[in-house]
Design a protein around this motif. Structure first.
Motif, short mmCIF file in Angstrom:
data_model
loop_
_atom_site.label_atom_id
_atom_site.label_comp_id
_atom_site.label_asym_id
_atom_site.label_seq_id
_atom_site.Cartn_x
_atom_site.Cartn_y
_atom_site.Cartn_z
N ARG A 80 0.71 -1.10 -0.03
CA ARG A 80 0.07 0.07 -0.09
C ARG A 80 0.68 1.17 0.07
NH1 ARG A 80 -5.03 0.88 4.21
NH2 ARG A 80 -6.13 2.49 2.75
N LYS A 81 1.72 1.35 0.76
CA LYS A 81 2.69 2.51 0.93
C LYS A 81 3.42 2.51 -0.34
CE LYS A 81 5.66 5.06 3.78
NZ LYS A 81 6.14 5.57 5.14
N ALA A 82 3.88 1.51 -1.15
CA ALA A 82 4.73 1.40 -2.23
C ALA A 82 3.86 2.01 -3.47
CB ALA A 82 5.24 0.04 -2.62
N LYS A 83 2.47 1.84 -3.12
CA LYS A 83 1.73 2.22 -4.37
C LYS A 83 1.78 3.90 -4.13
CE LYS A 83 -2.76 1.37 -6.47
NZ LYS A 83 -4.10 0.58 -6.28
N SER A 84 1.53 4.05 -2.77
CA SER A 84 1.25 5.59 -2.59
C SER A 84 2.45 6.31 -2.93
CB SER A 84 0.94 5.79 -0.99
OG SER A 84 -0.05 5.21 -0.58
N GLY A 88 2.91 9.31 -5.63
CA GLY A 88 3.34 10.83 -5.26
C GLY A 88 4.31 11.51 -5.93
N ARG A 89 4.79 10.95 -7.00
CA ARG A 89 6.10 11.23 -7.96
C ARG A 89 5.49 12.60 -8.57
NH1 ARG A 89 8.81 6.46 -10.84
NH2 ARG A 89 6.47 5.95 -10.98
N THR A 90 6.49 13.60 -8.72
CA THR A 90 6.02 14.76 -9.31
C THR A 90 6.18 14.28 -10.88
OG1 THR A 90 8.26 15.62 -9.38
CG2 THR A 90 6.79 16.18 -7.60
N ILE A 91 5.39 15.26 -11.77
CA ILE A 91 5.66 15.18 -13.15
C ILE A 91 7.04 15.35 -13.49
CG2 ILE A 91 4.82 16.44 -15.26
CD1 ILE A 91 2.86 14.69 -14.28
N THR A 92 7.41 16.54 -12.82
CA THR A 92 9.02 16.71 -12.99
C THR A 92 9.97 15.55 -12.96
OG1 THR A 92 8.64 19.04 -12.51
CG2 THR A 92 10.89 18.39 -12.57
N MET A 143 6.33 11.66 -0.49
CA MET A 143 5.62 11.03 -1.81
C MET A 143 4.31 10.08 -1.37
SD MET A 143 8.96 10.26 -3.94
CE MET A 143 8.44 9.74 -5.35
N ALA A 144 4.62 9.33 -0.33
CA ALA A 144 3.41 8.54 0.02
C ALA A 144 2.32 9.40 0.53
CB ALA A 144 3.86 7.87 1.24
N LYS A 145 2.55 10.53 1.33
CA LYS A 145 1.46 11.46 1.67
C LYS A 145 0.65 12.10 0.41
CE LYS A 145 2.74 14.37 4.65
NZ LYS A 145 3.31 15.10 5.75
N ASP A 146 1.83 12.57 -0.54
CA ASP A 146 0.88 13.19 -1.62
C ASP A 146 0.18 12.12 -2.60
OD1 ASP A 146 2.34 15.54 -0.97
OD2 ASP A 146 4.03 15.38 -2.10
N GLY A 147 0.84 11.05 -2.64
CA GLY A 147 0.00 9.99 -3.27
C GLY A 147 -1.38 9.50 -2.64
N ALA A 148 -1.28 9.58 -1.40
CA ALA A 148 -2.67 9.07 -0.60
C ALA A 148 -3.61 10.38 -0.62
CB ALA A 148 -2.08 8.81 0.92
N GLN A 149 -3.19 11.49 -0.81
CA GLN A 149 -4.14 12.62 -1.04
C GLN A 149 -4.59 12.60 -2.22
OE1 GLN A 149 -1.81 16.25 -0.09
NE2 GLN A 149 -1.84 15.89 1.96
N ASP A 150 -3.93 12.12 -3.21
CA ASP A 150 -4.51 11.96 -4.70
C ASP A 150 -5.69 10.83 -4.91
OD1 ASP A 150 -2.81 13.94 -5.45
OD2 ASP A 150 -1.17 12.88 -6.44
#
Length: 151
Positions: A80-84, A88-92, A143-150
């Protein structure tokens, strides 16, 4: 008793035959199309077949890349965290990684430059392992926090 000389092309031909390699067709694609010959692929249009092959290869590559990324992260993190983290990676970051891969694939000097930079980064990180591990864990947590928010 006289020995018979065998040409190198005859030896190569026998080796191909023994290995089950079929000789390349001598006719061009245009000649096959003009002669009513059948082209391989789902469509009679070779351009359509090229598009289909390109999409299939890119899809397969993307699926394989995601599986490898999850496997690398899965060694240290829950699925789950790996997926997050991956979400959470940015476009850049994604574009930069793609550009570096293209440079590495494009030429031998590019591969040497990118490979050398990766080796240098790895050696630098190993020289300061404790700090690098903490920084990396912090970055992945963000990154995981950003991915979980998305999600």
């Amino acid at each position: 008793m006289r020995k018979r000389a065998i040409s190198t092309s005859a030896i190569k031909q026998q080796a191909r035959k023994a290995a089950g390699v079929v000789a390349a067709p001598t006719k061009s694609l245009k000649a096959l199309a003009d002669n009513g010959g059948e082209l391989h692929g789902p469509s009679p249009n070779p351009a359509t077949n090229l598009v289909i092959a390109d999409i299939a290869l890119r899809t397969g590559t993307t699926i394989a890349r995601r599986a490898v990324e999850r496997a690398v992260l899965g060694a240290s993190y829950s699925p789950r965290k790996a997926k997050s983290i991956l979400k959470g990676r940015t476009i850049t970051e994604t574009l930069l990684h793609g550009a570096l891969a293209r440079v590495a694939i494009g030429s031998v000097p590019g591969a040497i430059a990118v490979g050398g930079a990766l080796i240098a980064k790895t050696l630098y990180d190993r020289s300061r392992a404790r700090t690098a591990r903490a920084e990396g864990a912090k970055d992945l947590h963000e990154m995981a926090k950003d991915g979980a928010q998305d999600a």
